[in-house]
Design a protein around this motif. Structure first.
Motif, PDB file in Angstrom:
ATOM      1  N   TYR A 230      38.716  56.832  95.550  1.00 34.98           N
ATOM      2  CA  TYR A 230      38.826  56.149  96.148  1.00 34.98           C
ATOM      3  C   TYR A 230      39.597  56.374  97.575  1.00 34.98           C
ATOM      4  O   TYR A 230      38.611  55.878  98.811  1.00 34.98           O
ATOM      5  N   PHE A 231      39.909  56.990  97.304  1.00 37.32           N
ATOM      6  CA  PHE A 231      41.225  57.880  98.763  1.00 37.32           C
ATOM      7  C   PHE A 231      40.727  58.855  99.332  1.00 37.32           C
ATOM      8  O   PHE A 231      41.209  59.827  99.798  1.00 37.32           O
ATOM      9  N   SER A 232      39.642  59.479  98.329  1.00 37.84           N
ATOM     10  CA  SER A 232      39.896  61.387  98.396  1.00 37.84           C
ATOM     11  C   SER A 232      40.420  62.287  98.768  1.00 37.84           C
ATOM     12  O   SER A 232      40.608  62.786  99.269  1.00 37.84           O
ATOM     13  N   ASN A 233      41.562  61.917  97.870  1.00 39.07           N
ATOM     14  CA  ASN A 233      42.795  62.674  97.599  1.00 39.07           C
ATOM     15  C   ASN A 233      42.947  63.624  97.034  1.00 39.07           C
ATOM     16  O   ASN A 233      43.554  63.806  95.971  1.00 39.07           O
ATOM     17  N   GLU A 234      41.977  63.982  96.143  1.00 43.42           N
ATOM     18  CA  GLU A 234      41.569  64.878  94.536  1.00 43.42           C
ATOM     19  C   GLU A 234      41.979  66.477  95.503  1.00 43.42           C
ATOM     20  O   GLU A 234      44.182  66.862  94.887  1.00 43.42           O
ATOM     21  N   GLU A 235      42.626  66.445  96.798  1.00 43.58           N
ATOM     22  CA  GLU A 235      43.496  67.516  97.246  1.00 43.58           C
ATOM     23  C   GLU A 235      45.056  67.854  97.229  1.00 43.58           C
ATOM     24  O   GLU A 235      45.251  68.291  96.460  1.00 43.58           O
ATOM     25  N   TYR A 236      45.592  66.388  97.390  1.00 38.46           N
ATOM     26  CA  TYR A 236      46.405  65.691  97.230  1.00 38.46           C
ATOM     27  C   TYR A 236      47.303  65.702  96.326  1.00 38.46           C
ATOM     28  O   TYR A 236      48.185  66.322  96.119  1.00 38.46           O
ATOM     29  N   GLU A 237      46.461  65.241  94.698  1.00 39.61           N
ATOM     30  CA  GLU A 237      46.575  65.143  94.148  1.00 39.61           C
ATOM     31  C   GLU A 237      47.415  66.621  92.807  1.00 39.61           C
ATOM     32  O   GLU A 237      48.286  66.835  92.581  1.00 39.61           O
ATOM     33  N   ALA A 238      45.863  68.179  93.530  1.00 40.03           N
ATOM     34  CA  ALA A 238      45.975  69.056  93.456  1.00 40.03           C
ATOM     35  C   ALA A 238      47.608  69.299  93.238  1.00 40.03           C
ATOM     36  O   ALA A 238      47.670  70.312  92.791  1.00 40.03           O
ATOM     37  N   GLN A 239      47.492  69.370  95.030  1.00 42.96           N
ATOM     38  CA  GLN A 239      48.770  70.850  95.489  1.00 42.96           C
ATOM     39  C   GLN A 239      50.302  69.393  95.276  1.00 42.96           C
ATOM     40  O   GLN A 239      50.955  70.146  94.806  1.00 42.96           O
ATOM     41  N   GLY A 240      50.046  68.500  94.997  1.00 41.38           N
ATOM     42  CA  GLY A 240      51.298  67.437  94.280  1.00 41.38           C
ATOM     43  C   GLY A 240      51.568  68.393  92.503  1.00 41.38           C
ATOM     44  O   GLY A 240      53.039  68.549  92.680  1.00 41.38           O
ATOM     45  N   TYR A 241      50.447  68.528  92.105  1.00 44.72           N
ATOM     46  CA  TYR A 241      50.653  68.797  90.635  1.00 44.72           C
ATOM     47  C   TYR A 241      50.937  70.233  90.668  1.00 44.72           C
ATOM     48  O   TYR A 241      51.828  71.086  89.647  1.00 44.72           O
ATOM     49  N   ASP A 242      49.992  71.108  91.175  1.00 48.49           N
ATOM     50  CA  ASP A 242      50.718  72.264  91.344  1.00 48.49           C
ATOM     51  C   ASP A 242      52.730  73.231  92.588  1.00 48.49           C
ATOM     52  O   ASP A 242      52.778  73.787  91.514  1.00 48.49           O
ATOM     53  N   THR A 243      52.624  71.886  92.874  1.00 43.37           N
ATOM     54  CA  THR A 243      54.096  72.163  93.606  1.00 43.37           C
ATOM     55  C   THR A 243      55.016  71.418  92.290  1.00 43.37           C
ATOM     56  O   THR A 243      56.228  72.400  91.882  1.00 43.37           O
ATOM     57  N   GLN A 244      54.841  70.722  91.114  1.00 45.64           N
ATOM     58  CA  GLN A 244      55.327  70.629  89.349  1.00 45.64           C
ATOM     59  C   GLN A 244      55.152  71.214  88.689  1.00 45.64           C
ATOM     60  O   GLN A 244      56.398  72.197  88.453  1.00 45.64           O
ATOM     61  N   LEU A 245      54.418  72.162  89.185  1.00 49.05           N
ATOM     62  CA  LEU A 245      53.466  73.162  88.307  1.00 49.05           C
ATOM     63  C   LEU A 245      54.515  74.752  88.891  1.00 49.05           C
ATOM     64  O   LEU A 245      54.716  75.604  88.074  1.00 49.05           O
ATOM     65  N   ALA A 246      54.888  74.917  90.437  1.00 50.56           N
ATOM     66  CA  ALA A 246      54.940  76.527  90.800  1.00 50.56           C
ATOM     67  C   ALA A 246      56.908  75.859  90.131  1.00 50.56           C
ATOM     68  O   ALA A 246      57.925  76.701  89.958  1.00 50.56           O
ATOM     69  N   GLU A 247      57.211  74.976  90.302  1.00 50.18           N
ATOM     70  CA  GLU A 247      58.202  74.316  89.789  1.00 50.18           C
ATOM     71  C   GLU A 247      58.691  74.946  88.661  1.00 50.18           C
ATOM     72  O   GLU A 247      60.082  75.621  87.576  1.00 50.18           O
ATOM     73  N   TRP A 248      57.166  74.374  87.307  1.00 45.69           N
ATOM     74  CA  TRP A 248      58.048  74.833  86.020  1.00 45.69           C
ATOM     75  C   TRP A 248      57.472  76.083  86.117  1.00 45.69           C
ATOM     76  O   TRP A 248      58.177  77.111  84.650  1.00 45.69           O
ATOM     77  N   GLU A 249      57.006  77.310  86.705  1.00 43.09           N
ATOM     78  CA  GLU A 249      56.993  78.341  86.920  1.00 43.09           C
ATOM     79  C   GLU A 249      57.992  79.147  87.112  1.00 43.09           C
ATOM     80  O   GLU A 249      58.516  80.364  86.539  1.00 43.09           O
ATOM     81  N   GLN A 250      58.900  78.472  87.732  1.00 39.70           N
ATOM     82  CA  GLN A 250      60.130  79.386  88.201  1.00 39.70           C
ATOM     83  C   GLN A 250      61.058  79.625  87.413  1.00 39.70           C
ATOM     84  O   GLN A 250      61.579  80.513  86.892  1.00 39.70           O
ATOM     85  N   ALA A 251      60.777  78.081  86.834  1.00 45.96           N
ATOM     86  CA  ALA A 251      62.343  77.667  85.679  1.00 45.96           C
ATOM     87  C   ALA A 251      61.746  78.955  84.393  1.00 45.96           C
ATOM     88  O   ALA A 251      62.667  79.340  83.924  1.00 45.96           O
ATOM     89  N   LYS A 252      60.328  78.787  83.997  1.00 41.74           N
ATOM     90  CA  LYS A 252      59.649  80.101  82.951  1.00 41.74           C
ATOM     91  C   LYS A 252      60.500  81.145  83.137  1.00 41.74           C
ATOM     92  O   LYS A 252      60.545  82.508  82.178  1.00 41.74           O
TER      93      LYS A 252
END
Length: 603
Positions: A230-252
């Motif tokens: 509805y709000f065309s926020n696919e990229e916003y969601e992808a960036q948010g998910y990538d931020t979490q994945l970046a934290e996971w990557e650093q922790a790994k």
């Protein structure tokens, strides 16, 4: 600005070793299997310790009889070596095969216990939970249980037994020097492993936390797929998910570096110890103090000892991680529900279906009261409506009736029985609800309707479909009642979902019905269809209707008007209009809005 996360469950710096004690009852379900498996374990270790002696005798026989020995003795020893090695494998396989049922049954029992407990927790917990994170906690916790049970019983304990046996043999057969080198090597290895693994625990926790957060973010976004679109926020969601994945990557990455340090240190200790033992043995062979077979035996013992010892380091690391995961899962089972049945609570018995709210007050937070001294009675068979602006406490009354929360003062009774004195299960069995937001399971239409009473028959479901005016809709579907409705019923329209909710309630057939703004989000045509179905279903039932559109409850026997958590007016529709109070003003406002809407449509 990123969405904030819900508070994480607190984690202690130290792993709670008492979780092992909590697992013991789950193991005792198969005592005979465990006993036989332990016998196989003992046989495996005896064979493992005996194997180097066969190798020693073979080497000494070949060394002594190089020129004139018959082939029989070395050939027999070779056969014996093969038989002993085969027996080690067979006993280990029998042991693991016997014990697999113990492990899997324990995982099943614990998983079921956590699942049941989650359903027993109060609504407040579930409103604040992180679904993805909890899912991962349970998954990692149950996997950790299986790992812990298997390796604690069949790796750590037998390895310790083998260490004791080998040290004793070395001491009595070859002197204290060999035993001391072995003890020093093992002690250094164990102390270093424990120290390094404890240092690594923080990285394991960080990986798990980052994993849970990324999974929570992903599931939250996918569940709310339509809102994202509805709000065309696919990229916003992808960036948010990538931020979490970046934290996971650093922790790994940090986790892997710490693992490198641990493995490197362990390899150094093993190499140094093996070199020292072989140097000592080689010296004694050179000085005729032991045979070549003794040298091979000591070498075999050290290799045989350090293989499981090296594995013991891996097991210890994994057990620390498993204990952390199990601890987090058991944290869920330690949460006490805020709403609990009293000891020896009786089942609710409904003869008439009269509902009484007596001076009920309630707040979610002490500084913000929601309901203030509310009293009213719904007589058996009556239809009572509750109206008021948003935030006046209408839906909270429903939650209190279902006892999702306990009142702060006053009481609620059904046929004279206080609902906090009866079991929650029996209370909810006697109340049916058509909610404002009907949530369906991602199963067939038939299964969702049958959910009202899972023991009902096909005839009951078909009757419910007819009474809820779903027949034409079902017939229009290629697969009929076997049509999958999609996750949360996304494949159905609002009106269709509401009619499924009505059909589900008809199947349940409770004496008390609740309609929580069941038509507030529907168009006029769907609203009339739903209202017709509701009227038919509500006949001869006690009904409580939470209404936004006043036109839907003009036929109510009694209308309660809530304002800022207080009951300010009550009476039937005509009586309240004559009073020209709060209800009258709400009615005039809605009628005016309706007329304006109709004029615009006509223009």
């Amino acid at each position: 600005m990123r969405r904030s996360h819900h508070p994480e469950i607190a984690e202690d710096a130290k792993v709670n070793w008492r979780v092992i004690k909590m697992l013991i009852p789950y193991l005792l379900e198969f005592k005979a299997r465990i006993f036989i498996a332990l016998l196989c374990l003992l046989a495996t270790k005896l064979a493992s310790v005996y194997l180097p002696f066969v190798l020693k005798d073979l080497v000494d026989t070949l060394d002594r009889g190089r020129d004139n020995a018959t082939l029989f003795v070395p050939f027999a020893l070779v056969i014996a070596y093969g038989v002993v090695r085969l027996s080690i494998v067979l006993f280990a396989e029998i042991r693991d095969t016997l014990f697999v049922k113990v492990t899997e049954r324990a995982v099943r029992r614990i998983g079921l216990k956590v699942f049941r407990h989650l359903h027993q927790l109060d609504l407040d917990f579930h409103l604040n939970r992180q679904t993805g994170g909890i899912s991962r906690d349970i998954d990692r916790g149950t996997s950790g249980v299986g790992f812990l049970i298997k390796f604690m019983v069949f790796n750590i304990v037998p390895t310790l037994v083998e260490i004791i046996m080998v040290i004793s043999i070395l001491w009595f057969n070859y002197g204290i020097n060999f035993a001391l080198v072995t003890v020093l090597a093992i002690a250094s290895y164990v102390v270093f492993s424990i120290y390094a693994t404890n240092k690594r625990t923080q990285y394991i926790r960080a990986v798990n936390k980052a994993d849970s957060r990324s999974n929570t973010r992903a599931i939250d976004s996918i569940i709310n797929y339509e809102t994202v679109k509805y709000f065309s926020n696919e990229e916003y969601e992808a960036q948010g998910y990538d931020t979490q994945l970046a934290e996971w990557e650093q922790a790994k990455l940090q986790n892997r570096l710490s693992l490198f340090a641990l493995n490197g240190g362990q390899a150094f200790i093993v190499s140094l110890s093996m070199t020292a033992m072989l140097a000592l043995a080689a010296y004694q062979v050179a000085h005729q103090q032991m045979t070549l077979g003794d040298f091979v035996l000591i070498n075999a013992f050290m290799m045989q000892l350090f293989i499981p010892l090296n594995f013991l380091g891996f097991v210890y690391r994994e057990i620390k991680g498993s204990l952390t995961n199990i601890e987090r899962m058991f944290d869920l089972t330690l949460r006490e529900p805020k709403v609990q049945d009293i000891p020896n609570a009786n089942d609710l018995t409904v003869s008439q279906g009269e509902v009484t709210f007596n001076k009920v007050s309630f707040h979610y937070h002490a500084d913000r009261p929601i309901l203030k001294d509310i009293s009213f009675t719904i007589k058996a068979g009556q239809k009572v409506a509750i109206v008021g602006e948003s935030g006046s406490g209408k839906s909270t009354l429903v939650k209190l009736l279902f006892r999702f929360y306990d009142v702060n003062s006053g009481n609620i009774a059904i046929d004279g029985q206080a609902i906090d004195q009866v079991t929650q299960h029996s209370l909810r069995k006697h109340i049916g609800i058509v909610p404002q937001d009907t949530v369906l399971f991602n199963e067939s239409l038939y299964s969702n309707i049958l959910y009202g009473d899972v023991e009902a028959g096909e005839q009951t479901v078909n009757k419910a479909i007819e009474l809820s005016h779903l027949s034409a809709f079902v017939q229009s579907l290629p697969e009929g009642v076997n049509t999958l409705v999609g996750e949360r019923g996304l494949k159905l329209s609002g009106g269709e979902k509401q009619r499924v909710a009505i059909a589900r309630t008809i199947v349940k057939n409770p004496p008390i019905l609740v309609f929580d703004e069941a038509t507030s989000s529907l168009d006029s045509y769907s609203e009339q269809a739903i209202l017709t179905a509701i009227k038919e279903v509500a006949q001869n039932h006690t009904s409580l209707v939470i209404a936004h559109r006043l036109s839907t409850i003009v036929d109510a026997d009694n209308i309660l008007v809530l304002h800022q958590g207080q009951l300010i007016e009550q009476g039937d529709h005509q009586h309240l209009l004559k009073q020209q109070g709060h209800y009258y003003r709400m009615w005039q406002l809605q009628q005016s809005t309706k007329e304006n809407t109709e004029e615009k449509l006509n223009d």
